[in-house]
Scaffold this active site. Structure first.
Site, PDB file in Angstrom:
ATOM      1  N   GLU A 171      58.617  62.394  85.842  1.00 12.27           N
ATOM      2  CA  GLU A 171      57.573  61.778  86.651  1.00 12.27           C
ATOM      3  C   GLU A 171      56.476  62.793  86.961  1.00 12.27           C
ATOM      4  O   GLU A 171      56.687  63.997  86.900  1.00 12.27           O
ATOM      5  CB  GLU A 171      58.134  61.210  87.949  1.00 12.27           C
ATOM      6  CG  GLU A 171      59.164  62.074  88.668  1.00 12.27           C
ATOM      7  CD  GLU A 171      58.669  63.394  89.163  1.00 12.27           C
ATOM      8  OE1 GLU A 171      57.515  63.447  89.645  1.00 12.27           O
ATOM      9  OE2 GLU A 171      59.405  64.396  89.074  1.00 12.27           O
ATOM     10  N   GLY A 312      59.972  68.834  88.473  1.00  3.28           N
ATOM     11  CA  GLY A 312      59.852  67.455  88.001  1.00  3.28           C
ATOM     12  C   GLY A 312      59.504  67.422  86.524  1.00  3.28           C
ATOM     13  O   GLY A 312      59.919  68.294  85.758  1.00  3.28           O
ATOM     14  N   GLU A 313      58.769  66.389  86.127  1.00  4.99           N
ATOM     15  CA  GLU A 313      58.283  66.227  84.742  1.00  4.99           C
ATOM     16  C   GLU A 313      59.390  65.896  83.744  1.00  4.99           C
ATOM     17  O   GLU A 313      59.117  65.683  82.574  1.00  4.99           O
ATOM     18  CB  GLU A 313      57.572  67.498  84.243  1.00  4.99           C
ATOM     19  CG  GLU A 313      56.420  67.977  85.079  1.00  4.99           C
ATOM     20  CD  GLU A 313      55.786  69.242  84.520  1.00  4.99           C
ATOM     21  OE1 GLU A 313      56.282  69.783  83.496  1.00  4.99           O
ATOM     22  OE2 GLU A 313      54.786  69.710  85.092  1.00  4.99           O
ATOM     23  N   GLY A 314      60.660  65.914  84.166  1.00  9.26           N
ATOM     24  CA  GLY A 314      61.753  65.802  83.209  1.00  9.26           C
ATOM     25  C   GLY A 314      62.175  67.150  82.657  1.00  9.26           C
ATOM     26  O   GLY A 314      62.933  67.221  81.694  1.00  9.26           O
ATOM     27  N   SER A 315      61.694  68.224  83.280  1.00  8.82           N
ATOM     28  CA  SER A 315      61.969  69.569  82.755  1.00  8.82           C
ATOM     29  C   SER A 315      63.460  69.887  82.732  1.00  8.82           C
ATOM     30  O   SER A 315      63.953  70.516  81.789  1.00  8.82           O
ATOM     31  CB  SER A 315      61.208  70.620  83.571  1.00  8.82           C
ATOM     32  OG  SER A 315      61.398  70.436  84.961  1.00  8.82           O
TER      33      SER A 315
END
Length: 344
Positions: A171, A312-315
Site C-alpha cells: 500500500e 509498507g509498499e509490500g517491501s
C-alpha cells in the site's frame, strides 16, 4: 454484505502425507523449523504434494486520506502521487526488491488525489480523489466501500487468470497509519494508545496530536462497530481494496503473503468477515510500527522476519518471498533417507 465469498478451511486430506514427506527428508525431524510448517501450509493451500510458486505478484494499492487535513502526518499528501511515480520508474525499495526476486509488481490507483499519467504497470481503479476527513464525516459511503471491495477482488481475479498462484498486497497512502490504527482499535479490544504509532516519523508532540485527533474521530463515530461499517467510516480506498483482494485470493486458493501494519489491518477486517482467510496467509514480517506485534497476536501469527521495517509498499513480502521459495524447494527436491541411502 456487499460481496459473497466461499472461503473454506484448508483441506486436510493431504496433511498426513505432506507431513510424512517432510519428515522423510535427510534431516532430523523438525530441524528446518518454520520452513517445515511453511512447506506444509503451501502444500495444503495448493492441495498438492508437489506445490509450486507460479508468477508471484505484488499489487500496491495507493490512495489518499482526508484525515491528513487534520495534521496527523509528517508528510504532505502530494507524496502519495510522487511515490506512485517512483514505483513506476523502478526507483522505490519495493521496485528494487521485486526486481531482484522476479516478482511482478503492479500499482493500483485506488484513490490518489491526483490525475496520474498512464503507464503499463499502473491500473486505474480510482474510487475518488482521497477519502473524506473522518474527523467530521465517514471516510467513504457504503457504495464507495463496496465498489472498492469489488475492485480489489477483480484485480486478484485478473492475476489468477494469468496463472499467478502466489500474491501479496502492498500500500501507499499518506495518512494511512491513522486509518489503520483506528480500524485496529475499533475491531479489537486494544486501547488506541496501543494501536497508534509514529507512522512516517512523527515526533513526540506530533504523535500526541495524532492521538488527540483520532480519539475525537472515534468519539464522533461511536455507533460504527460492525466490520464493514467501521471500514467505510475510517478506512481508505486502498485499505478497502486490500480487504476485497484478500478475500478473493483466499476464495481462489492462492497463497497470500501479508506485509506490515496497514496490510495487516486490512486483513483484520477480512478476517472478521471470513475467519478462514487466515488459512491462506503467510505473515512476512513484524514491523517496528507501534501496534503491529499486537495486531499479529490477534491472528496468532508467527512472522518469518523481524528486520525493524516500517516502510509498507509490500517491501516485507518481497524480502520474505525467498524463504517461501526455499520451503517449496526443499519439499520438492531434497532427498529422502531412502533415496540418499542414509541411515536414520
Amino acid at each position: 454484505m456487499p460481496l459473497n465469498f466461499a472461503i473454506p478451511p484448508l483441506a486436510s486430506t493431504l496433511k498426513t502425507a505432506l507431513q510424512a514427506k517432510i519428515d522423510q527428508k535427510t534431516k532430523p525431524r523438525g530441524s528446518l523449523g518454520q520452513l517445515e510448517s511453511l512447506a506444509l501450509q503451501v502444500g495444503l493451500c495448493q492441495n498438492s504434494l508437489t506445490p509450486g510458486l507460479n508468477k508471484p505478484c505484488i499489487l500496491i494499492f495507493a490512495g489518499d486520506h482526508g484525515i491528513v487535513e487534520s495534521g496527523v502526518s509528517a508528510y504532505p499528501q502530494t507524496v502519495t502521487a510522487q511515490m506512485v511515480a517512483n514505483f513506476l520508474a523502478g526507483g522505490a525499495a519495493i521496485s528494487v526488491f521485486a526486481r531482484q526476486h522476479n516478482i511482478e509488481l503492479l500499482i493500483v490507483d485506488a484513490g490518489v488525489n491526483a490525475d496520474l499519467d498512464s503507464h503499463p504497470k499502473l491500473i486505474d481503479a480510482k474510487i475518488g480523489k482521497a477519502t473524506r476527513n473522518f474527523l467530521t464525516d465517514p471516510a467513504m459511503t457504503a457504495e464507495e466501500r463496496d465498489n472498492a471491495l469489488q475492485a480489489g477482488a477483480d484485480q486478484v481475479s485478473r492475476q489468477y487468470e494469468s496463472g499467478c498462484n502466489c500474491i501479496g498486497f502492498g500500500e501507499m497512502g499518506i495518512g494511512n497509519t491513522s486509518s489503520a490504527a483506528v480500524l485496529m482499535h475499533r475491531l479489537t479490544s486494544l486501547s488506541l494508545v496501543r494501536c497508534v504509532g509514529r507512522g512516517t516519523g512523527l515526533n513526540d508532540a506530533q504523535l500526541q496530536h495524532k492521538l488527540i485527533v483520532l480519539q475525537r474521530a472515534l468519539n464522533k463515530h461511536k455507533d460504527a462497530t460492525e466490520p464493514l461499517e467501521v471500514l467505510a467510516t475510517f478506512g481508505g480506498f486502498e485499505i478497502a481494496m486490500m480487504v476485497g483482494a484478500y478475500l478473493k485470493a483466499a476464495e481462489l486458493g492462492m497463497l497470500i503473503l501479508v506485509d506490515g501494519f496497514i496490510a495487516g489491518t486490512a486483513l483484520l477486517v477480512a478476517n472478521k468477515l471470513y475467519p478462514h482467510v487466515l488459512d491462506y496467509c503467510v505473515f512476512s514480517h513484524v514491523s517496528s510500527e507501534q501496534g503491529h506485534q499486537a495486531l499479529l497476536n490477534q491472528f496468532n501469527a508467527k512472522p518469518l522476519l523481524n528486520l525493524e521495517l516500517r516502510l509498507g509498499e509490500g517491501s516485507g513480502i518481497a524480502l520474505a518471498y525467498p524463504l517461501v521459495q526455499s520451503a517449496v524447494v526443499f519439499l520438492n527436491e531434497m532427498a529422502t533417507f531412502a533415496e540418499a541411502g542414509v541411515d536414520r
